[in-house]
Design an enzyme around this catalytic site. Structure first.
Site, PDB file in Angstrom:
ATOM      1  N   ASP A  75      73.633 -41.242  -8.157  1.00 46.96           N
ATOM      2  CA  ASP A  75      73.418 -39.853  -7.737  1.00 46.96           C
ATOM      3  C   ASP A  75      72.102 -39.713  -6.997  1.00 46.96           C
ATOM      4  OD1 ASP A  75      72.208 -40.379 -10.309  1.00 46.96           O
ATOM      5  OD2 ASP A  75      71.763 -38.238 -10.481  1.00 46.96           O
ATOM      6  N   GLU A 134      71.652 -39.466 -13.220  1.00 46.36           N
ATOM      7  CA  GLU A 134      70.290 -39.832 -13.623  1.00 46.36           C
ATOM      8  C   GLU A 134      69.319 -38.714 -13.291  1.00 46.36           C
ATOM      9  OE1 GLU A 134      66.187 -41.489 -13.078  1.00 46.36           O
ATOM     10  OE2 GLU A 134      67.493 -40.514 -11.607  1.00 46.36           O
TER      11      GLU A 134
END
Length: 374
Positions: A75, A134
């Site tokens: 991400d 994350e």
């Protein structure tokens, strides 16, 4: 094609997938899974509850405990304004690779995917863990860690490729983020005793946070971090709707960055005691704390095989960083963990984010040296 050119080509394909944390990442996961399987990896895809996001775990070498985990997240943060070009199209210019996620941290992931066939020949297990979310609390890594604890694999070491300019990093604080909400009873400002002002409760809570900051400083006046003590920070207070209305709702957004779990427990218990006292003293007041993420710190340890291995490969001396990563999650799972990855954290989360080609080349050299070790 050289390993560097192959990695840049792969990075271009990865950046074209806009895996911002508020969107899905399945297209990128499936794309990488096809590539990794074609290279002989054993691939597991572990979707989240909604099914739009997933972790990917690829393994090569012996199907056994031990070995190495290479860890990266898929991400990225939103691109924001101020870009000189499309943030989801790789721009190669003057030795720099521009694009959202190039530095944080798709460059490292692309290098690992490129080098995994060579790493498969090490004779020891190598795993590549690619996670979702994350940037919003390490949610994917926490889910993957639970799955690994239950089903394996159980690597001995973890290398987390966050951007450190290929410096070996052995520690960072945790990052715990919360919002505490207060519900009172609104009413006309001319009769404050007829209401229950949530704003006053929020103000008292803010003062308790300030006192806790001092307590934490006294608990650890010296240490390796800068500052050495655990910190508490008040980020935002919101209360009420107008000057002449008793504030029936309020909220305090705050965070703490503990050095150890003991300090986190101290803060949580102190605030739980504060809430109990407040609600007893002000019948009708409701206080609730919402957790947005608790990212464990990476504790520097005297014995750390991952650190020692990386120092042999890239040299230098181990350091510390102020930002949080997934490393503490892997350390809690029993692995020796270390940060070492290409790029500079100063370039992350900014317009025109970039990764220097020389840094990517250095990462490929490190992975090549790792592959050559027995």
């Amino acid at each position: 094609m050289s390993a560097l050119d192959e990695t840049i080509a792969l990075l271009s394909r990865m950046i074209a997938h806009p895996t911002v944390s508020d969107r899905g990442n399945r297209d990128l996961v499936e794309f990488l899974a096809i590539r990794l399987r074609a290279d002989g990896a054993r691939v597991r895809i572990l979707p989240d509850m909604g099914g739009e996001k997933a972790n990917l775990l690829a393994s090569v070498g012996p199907n056994a405990d031990g070995g190495l985990l290479l860890s990266g997240h898929l991400d990225v943060v939103p691109p924001g304004e101020g870009w000189s070009s499309d943030p989801f199209t790789l721009r190669r210019e003057a030795g720099r690779l521009h694009g959202r996620g190039a530095c944080d941290m798709k460059g490292f992931v692309a290098a690992c995917v490129t080098m995994l066939p060579r790493l498969a020949r090490r004779g020891a297990p190598v795993h590549l863990a690619l996670t979702h979310d994350e940037e919003v609390g390490c949610l994917g890594a926490q889910a993957l860690a639970r799955a690994m604890a239950a089903e394996g694999p159980r690597p001995a070491m973890a290398i987390i490729g966050e951007p450190t300019r290929m410096r070996v990093i052995e520690g960072h604080k945790g990052c715990f983020e919360y919002t505490t909400r207060f519900t009172g009873r609104d009413g006309h400002g001319s009769a404050p005793d007829l209401g229950l002002n949530a704003g006053w409760a929020a103000a008292r809570f803010a003062l308790r946070l300030e006192a806790l900051a001092g307590e934490l400083k006294a608990m650890r006046p010296e240490g390796v971090f800068d500052p050495p003590w655990a910190t508490v920070s008040l980020g935002r207070i919101e209360a009420g709707v107008a000057r002449n209305v008793i504030a029936g709702q309020a909220a305090v957004e705050w965070e703490m960055r503990p050095v150890s779990e003991a300090e986190a427990r101290h803060v949580k218990q102190a605030l739980a005691d504060h809430a109990e006292t407040e609600m007893a003293a002000h019948p009708g007041l409701v206080m609730k704390t919402e957790c947005f993420g608790e990212v464990a710190g990476l504790e520097p340890r005297a014995a750390n095989e991952a650190r020692d291995l990386m120092l042999e490969l890239v040299g230098g001396t181990p350091g510390l960083v102020p930002f949080g990563t997934e490393a503490g999650i892997w350390q809690a799972l029993g692995m020796d963990a270390v940060l070492c990855g290409p790029g500079d954290i100063a370039q992350a989360h900014r317009p025109d984010e970039y990764l220097e080609e020389s840094q990517l080349a250095a990462c490929l050299d490190m992975l090549g040296a790792l592959a050559a070790r027995p």
